[in-house]
Write a protein that holds these residues in place. Structure first.
Motif, PDB file in Angstrom:
ATOM      1  N   UNK A  53       0.841  -1.204   0.000  1.00  0.00           N
ATOM      2  CA  UNK A  53       0.000   0.000   0.000  1.00  0.00           C
ATOM      3  C   UNK A  53       0.869   1.242   0.000  1.00  0.00           C
ATOM      4  N   UNK A  54       1.930   1.228   0.783  1.00  0.00           N
ATOM      5  CA  UNK A  54       2.827   2.382   0.850  1.00  0.00           C
ATOM      6  C   UNK A  54       3.464   2.644  -0.510  1.00  0.00           C
ATOM      7  N   UNK A  55       3.868   1.557  -1.204  1.00  0.00           N
ATOM      8  CA  UNK A  55       4.459   1.718  -2.540  1.00  0.00           C
ATOM      9  C   UNK A  55       3.440   2.304  -3.513  1.00  0.00           C
ATOM     10  N   UNK A  56       2.185   1.805  -3.433  1.00  0.00           N
ATOM     11  CA  UNK A  56       1.144   2.335  -4.325  1.00  0.00           C
ATOM     12  C   UNK A  56       0.900   3.819  -4.046  1.00  0.00           C
ATOM     13  N   UNK A  57       0.848   4.189  -2.778  1.00  0.00           N
ATOM     14  CA  UNK A  57       0.645   5.594  -2.409  1.00  0.00           C
ATOM     15  C   UNK A  57       1.803   6.433  -2.921  1.00  0.00           C
ATOM     16  N   UNK A  58       3.023   5.961  -2.746  1.00  0.00           N
ATOM     17  CA  UNK A  58       4.195   6.686  -3.227  1.00  0.00           C
ATOM     18  C   UNK A  58       4.139   6.833  -4.748  1.00  0.00           C
ATOM     19  N   UNK A  59       3.716   5.742  -5.418  1.00  0.00           N
ATOM     20  CA  UNK A  59       3.617   5.788  -6.874  1.00  0.00           C
ATOM     21  C   UNK A  59       2.578   6.825  -7.299  1.00  0.00           C
ATOM     22  N   UNK A  60       1.429   6.815  -6.634  1.00  0.00           N
ATOM     23  CA  UNK A  60       0.383   7.792  -6.983  1.00  0.00           C
ATOM     24  C   UNK A  60       0.826   9.211  -6.665  1.00  0.00           C
ATOM     25  N   UNK A  61       1.537   9.383  -5.572  1.00  0.00           N
ATOM     26  CA  UNK A  61       2.080  10.711  -5.262  1.00  0.00           C
ATOM     27  C   UNK A  61       3.034  11.169  -6.349  1.00  0.00           C
ATOM     28  N   UNK A  62       3.836  10.224  -6.832  1.00  0.00           N
ATOM     29  CA  UNK A  62       4.750  10.554  -7.928  1.00  0.00           C
ATOM     30  C   UNK A  62       3.987  10.988  -9.166  1.00  0.00           C
ATOM     31  N   UNK A  63       2.917  10.243  -9.492  1.00  0.00           N
ATOM     32  CA  UNK A  63       2.097  10.613 -10.649  1.00  0.00           C
ATOM     33  C   UNK A  63       1.472  11.981 -10.446  1.00  0.00           C
ATOM     34  N   UNK A  64       0.958  12.227  -9.226  1.00  0.00           N
ATOM     35  CA  UNK A  64       0.327  13.510  -8.935  1.00  0.00           C
ATOM     36  C   UNK A  64       1.331  14.653  -9.048  1.00  0.00           C
ATOM     37  N   UNK A  65       2.548  14.424  -8.549  1.00  0.00           N
ATOM     38  CA  UNK A  65       3.583  15.461  -8.651  1.00  0.00           C
ATOM     39  C   UNK A  65       3.936  15.726 -10.102  1.00  0.00           C
ATOM     40  N   UNK A  66       4.021  14.669 -10.895  1.00  0.00           N
ATOM     41  CA  UNK A  66       4.329  14.830 -12.321  1.00  0.00           C
ATOM     42  C   UNK A  66       3.202  15.581 -13.022  1.00  0.00           C
ATOM     43  N   UNK A  73       3.592  23.830 -15.863  1.00  0.00           N
ATOM     44  CA  UNK A  73       4.338  24.224 -17.065  1.00  0.00           C
ATOM     45  C   UNK A  73       3.367  24.709 -18.141  1.00  0.00           C
ATOM     46  N   UNK A  74       2.258  24.003 -18.321  1.00  0.00           N
ATOM     47  CA  UNK A  74       1.270  24.410 -19.319  1.00  0.00           C
ATOM     48  C   UNK A  74       0.702  25.785 -18.981  1.00  0.00           C
ATOM     49  N   UNK A  75       0.407  26.001 -17.695  1.00  0.00           N
ATOM     50  CA  UNK A  75      -0.109  27.300 -17.263  1.00  0.00           C
ATOM     51  C   UNK A  75       0.897  28.403 -17.541  1.00  0.00           C
TER      52      UNK A  75
END
Length: 164
Positions: A53-66, A73-75
């Protein structure tokens, strides 16, 4: 019997100090080891699930940060990208706003004048009706007056004719 005799008797009968047979003691110890082993296995499974679960949360946080970086950048690109006709468009919009204000003012004035015109036209028509009625009355009065004068003249003429 003394306690030494009891111990001796227990040892002779195959019972240990706790009052249990050696076989029972081994079984309890085995059950305890199995229970501890199962507990440790469950703890390890919980820890593995927690890490997943922690890895999934970290992965989603990474996606959210990206995604946040991309959107930022678009803005920035949108803000940097200027419309070359922005000033002209702004001036035209300002003129349109001024024209709209003028139109609104003129429309109000027009409505006011239309209302005044209708009121004036109504008063004019009313006065024309009144004038027509008065002219009609005048014509009747003049006709009546003329009839009365002619009658009076005829009477005077008869009176003068009888005097002769």
């Amino acid at each position: 019997m003394s306690s030494k005799n009891n111990l001796g008797a227990a040892a002779a009968s195959g019972v240990n100090i706790n009052g249990k047979l050696p076989m029972e003691e081994n079984e309890e110890e085995e059950i305890w080891k199995v229970a501890v082993s199962r507990f440790q296995a469950r703890e390890e499974e919980i820890e593995r699930k927690k890490m997943t679960v922690k890895e999934k949360v970290q992965q989603r946080l990474g996606f959210a940060e990206e995604a946040t970086r991309c959107l930022t950048q678009t803005l920035e690109e949108l803000e940097i990208m200027g419309d070359p006709m922005r000033k002209e468009v702004g001036m035209v919009r300002k003129k349109i706003d001024m024209a709209n204000r003028d139109i609104k003012s003129l429309a109000q004035s027009c409505q006011k004048k239309e209302k005044e015109y209708k009121e004036t036209l109504e008063a004019f028509n009313e006065k024309n009706k009144e004038k027509a009625h008065l002219v009609s009355m005048l014509m009747e009065l003049l006709a009546e007056s003329e009839r009365l004068r002619i009658k009076k003249l005829e009477e005077i003429n008869k009176t003068v004719g009888t005097l002769q």
